[in-house]
Design an enzyme around this catalytic site. Structure first.
Site, PDB file in Angstrom:
ATOM      1  CE  LYS A 186      47.645 -31.484  70.391  1.00  0.00           C
ATOM      2  NZ  LYS A 186      48.525 -32.674  70.397  1.00  0.00           N
TER       3      LYS A 186
ATOM      4  CB  SER B 183      48.076 -34.382  73.916  1.00  0.00           C
ATOM      5  OG  SER B 183      48.731 -34.196  72.663  1.00  0.00           O
TER       6      SER B 183
ATOM      7  CB  SER C  38      49.450 -36.793  70.949  1.00  0.00           C
ATOM      8  OG  SER C  38      50.014 -36.894  72.234  1.00  0.00           O
TER       9      SER C  38
END
Length: 384
Positions: A24, A100, A124
């Site tokens: 990420k 997210s 997330s």
């Protein structure tokens, strides 16, 4: 490939057939900027060193294929990003991928990589994993290193893996958490005690989870978590205040997406009284959860109360905050929680089944998920 914000190939001692993983874009990789998929950070300098979890993956022989896209600044549940692109939901391209860690879930679900790392502050990892039909684990708070991960200071955020199979999730945990015990994570959990909290969720979601638990054969009992709704509200207050402290300075940059700008401005006004109340609720909910887990080994409940909405509906302003109603409370308490995809009758879409364990007992959470995975792989009774 909007699942990735930056694509490359990074390995140190990886074999030719080494497993692949995406990272990420809120996690530092030396030589690459950590932009958190935001125009406001697009000119960030390259990270001087790897985040500790990245270094551990490389040392364990994983091949890093790029930085995964995300909801801007990790501050949203839809995964929609008009700057870096919106990752595709592999279950249904018309639906939001979830946020997210949207790119991490998408890349795994589409088969671009064997695994991915995300971060989970208010769901997330588990939200996009459930949206995209893959596995996602939020470890116990503080168990996996956050050195080199944005935001730098947090009381909620955890680095965790995505994968399509539990064996891969366990392999990632063995790499990023030196204390993780393979034997416990892969042990037989026949007869383990399951508590089933009574929660609000759509009937098809509740039925999918109930069917999976029934097929597992694990003994279960119904319980009530009286303060789970309060914990959800308190978690919102804490994430708002902590995200404002981390990224509020970007409000005047003129480079934030409109949704993030509005959320940050609202977060700036989080009253101190709300934060004081949130800390009291954190203690109360943690104590309640620990009491329930004193008589049970894990909780099992839906990951999300409904299926992910269509992108068109999200862009039209349909609220998505309730997506985190069953996941955010466990960020507040810090307990390990994993989402596993289970079939829904009458559709190819899968629901998320969430397993929550005692603090520090991430291995049991993984072992229960692996057991359910094995049971669901068997033909259902009466079918061949």
């Amino acid at each position: 490939m909007s699942a990735f914000s930056q694509a490359f190939d990074l390995a140190t001692q990886a074999a030719a057939d080494a497993p692949t993983i995406a990272i990420k874009d809120s996690i530092d990789i030396a030589g690459y900027p950590t932009t958190a998929a935001s125009r406001a950070l697009a000119d960030a300098p390259p990270a001087p060193r790897h985040a500790q979890v990245v270094q551990r993956l490389l040392d364990a022989g994983w091949r890093i294929t790029g930085k995964a896209n995300m909801h801007e600044l990790a501050f949203g549940m839809t995964g929609i990003n008009d700057f870096s692109g919106t990752p595709v939901n592999p279950q249904d391209p018309m639906r939001i991928p979830g946020g997210s860690s949207s790119g991490s879930a998408s890349a795994v679900g589409l088969g671009f990589v064997d695994a991915a790392l995300g971060t989970d502050t208010g769901g997330s990892v588990r939200c996009p994993a459930a949206c995209c039909g893959v596995i996602g684990l939020k470890p116990t708070f503080g168990r996996v290193s956050r050195e080199g991960v944005a935001p730098r200071q947090t009381s909620l955020d955890c680095v965790g893996p995505f994968a399509r199979e539990m064996n891969t999730v366990i392999d990632v945990m063995l790499a990023i958490d030196p204390s993780f015990q393979s034997g416990r994570a892969r042990r037989d959990v026949t007869g383990i005690r399951v508590a089933l909290p009574e929660v609000q969720a759509d009937g098809e979601i509740r039925d999918a989870v109930a069917t999976a638990v029934a097929r597992s054969g694990l003994p279960s009992r119904a319980v009530r978590l009286e303060s789970i709704q309060d914990a959800f509200t308190a978690g919102l207050a804490v994430i708002n205040a902590e995200t404002w402290r981390a990224f509020g300075h970007l409000v005047d940059s003129g480079k934030l997406g409109p949704d993030i700008l509005a959320r940050l401005i609202a977060a700036a006004n989080t009253p101190g009284t709300e934060l004081d109340a949130a800390e009291r609720i954190r203690r109360d909910f943690t104590d309640e959860l620990d009491r329930v887990l004193g008589d049970s080994d894990v909780l099992i409940l839906p990951t999300m109360p409904s299926l992910p909405i269509k992108i068109e509906a999200a862009r039209a302003g349909t609220s998505v905050i309730a997506m985190s109603s069953l996941i955010r409370p466990f960020n507040l308490s810090g307990h390990p929680a994993l989402t596993f995809p289970v079939p829904i009758d009458g559709t190819s879409l899968r629901a998320g089944l969430q397993i929550v364990g005692r603090k520090g007992d991430d291995e049991t959470v993984c072992a229960v998920a692996a057991y359910i995975e094995a049971m669901l792989a068997r033909p259902a009774e009466g079918k061949s």
